[in-house]
Design a protein around this motif. Structure first.
Motif, short mmCIF file in Angstrom:
data_model
loop_
_atom_site.label_atom_id
_atom_site.label_comp_id
_atom_site.label_asym_id
_atom_site.label_seq_id
_atom_site.Cartn_x
_atom_site.Cartn_y
_atom_site.Cartn_z
N LYS A 122 37.40 9.85 -50.52
CA LYS A 122 38.18 9.57 -51.58
C LYS A 122 37.43 9.75 -53.01
O LYS A 122 38.07 10.42 -53.89
CB LYS A 122 38.60 8.04 -51.62
CG LYS A 122 39.48 7.56 -50.58
CD LYS A 122 39.89 6.19 -50.69
CE LYS A 122 41.18 5.81 -49.91
NZ LYS A 122 41.39 4.43 -49.94
N ASN A 125 37.46 13.67 -53.08
CA ASN A 125 38.74 14.23 -53.52
C ASN A 125 39.03 14.11 -55.07
O ASN A 125 39.88 14.82 -55.57
CB ASN A 125 39.72 13.50 -52.71
CG ASN A 125 40.18 14.34 -51.21
OD1 ASN A 125 39.85 15.64 -51.12
ND2 ASN A 125 40.27 13.55 -50.21
N THR A 141 46.76 14.88 -46.89
CA THR A 141 46.04 15.91 -47.96
C THR A 141 44.52 15.74 -47.85
O THR A 141 43.75 16.59 -47.73
CB THR A 141 46.47 15.96 -49.33
OG1 THR A 141 48.05 16.17 -49.05
CG2 THR A 141 45.90 16.89 -50.00
N GLU A 142 44.05 14.23 -48.00
CA GLU A 142 42.73 13.95 -47.91
C GLU A 142 41.96 14.66 -46.84
O GLU A 142 40.87 15.11 -46.72
CB GLU A 142 42.35 12.63 -48.22
CG GLU A 142 42.92 12.00 -49.73
CD GLU A 142 42.81 10.77 -49.84
OE1 GLU A 142 42.25 9.97 -48.95
OE2 GLU A 142 42.92 10.25 -51.01
N ARG A 145 41.74 18.55 -46.27
CA ARG A 145 41.21 19.34 -47.37
C ARG A 145 39.78 20.00 -47.03
O ARG A 145 39.08 19.31 -46.39
CB ARG A 145 40.84 18.49 -48.59
CG ARG A 145 40.32 19.18 -49.72
CD ARG A 145 40.34 18.65 -51.07
NE ARG A 145 41.92 18.44 -51.37
CZ ARG A 145 42.29 17.74 -52.39
NH1 ARG A 145 41.28 16.95 -52.98
NH2 ARG A 145 43.62 17.89 -52.73
#
Length: 149
Positions: A122, A125, A141-142, A145
């Motif tokens: 988190k 990101n 998406t996290e 990535r």
């Protein structure tokens, strides 16, 4: 090191010295002194090697290698002190060019504990550019990535 190994290594170094224009054959050619001066090592170290009396130490190899146009790695391997497997090339240690490490990979390399992995992702990101929209195959998406160049 065996006498044969020292002889082979010294022969290889002699060839390199001759190729680079150092006159090591004539008594007054000055090649031994010149290479010692240019490398910043004692002339005796060069002479002992060429007379097959002793192997140069690491520092001498490190200083002579660039003058001879070879890497210290090559000198160490040719001297028999290490094997190619013991001293791999950096390129041999790299992953394939198309591999994109994930944030989880980076967390592992940095030693982030498993219980802190979510927090790590988190926070990181927040500093990365947003991905194109959407979720692929249910992944967030996290989670999918990867690092950018």
């Amino acid at each position: 090191m065996t006498t044969r190994g020292l002889d082979e290594f010294a022969g290889w170094v002699e060839g390199l010295m001759r190729e680079r224009g150092y006159d090591i054959d004539s008594p007054r050619g000055g090649g031994k002194s010149r290479i010692a001066d240019e490398a910043g090592v004692h002339r005796a170290a060069v002479t002992r090697l060429l007379q097959r009396q002793s192997m140069p130490d690491l520092e001498t190899m490190r200083r002579i290698a660039p003058l001879l146009g070879v890497s210290v790695r090559d000198m160490l391997i040719r001297s028999g002190r290490v094997t190619p497997e013991e001293l791999p090339l950096a390129a041999d240690l790299l992953p394939p060019n198309d591999w994109q490490p994930s944030l989880e990979d980076f967390a592992r390399w940095l030693g982030v504990p498993d219980e802190r992995l979510g927090v790590f992702i988190k926070v990181v990101n927040q500093f990365l550019e947003p991905e194109d929209e959407g979720v692929e195959g249910g992944e967030t998406t996290e989670a999918r990535r990867t690092a950018r160049d």
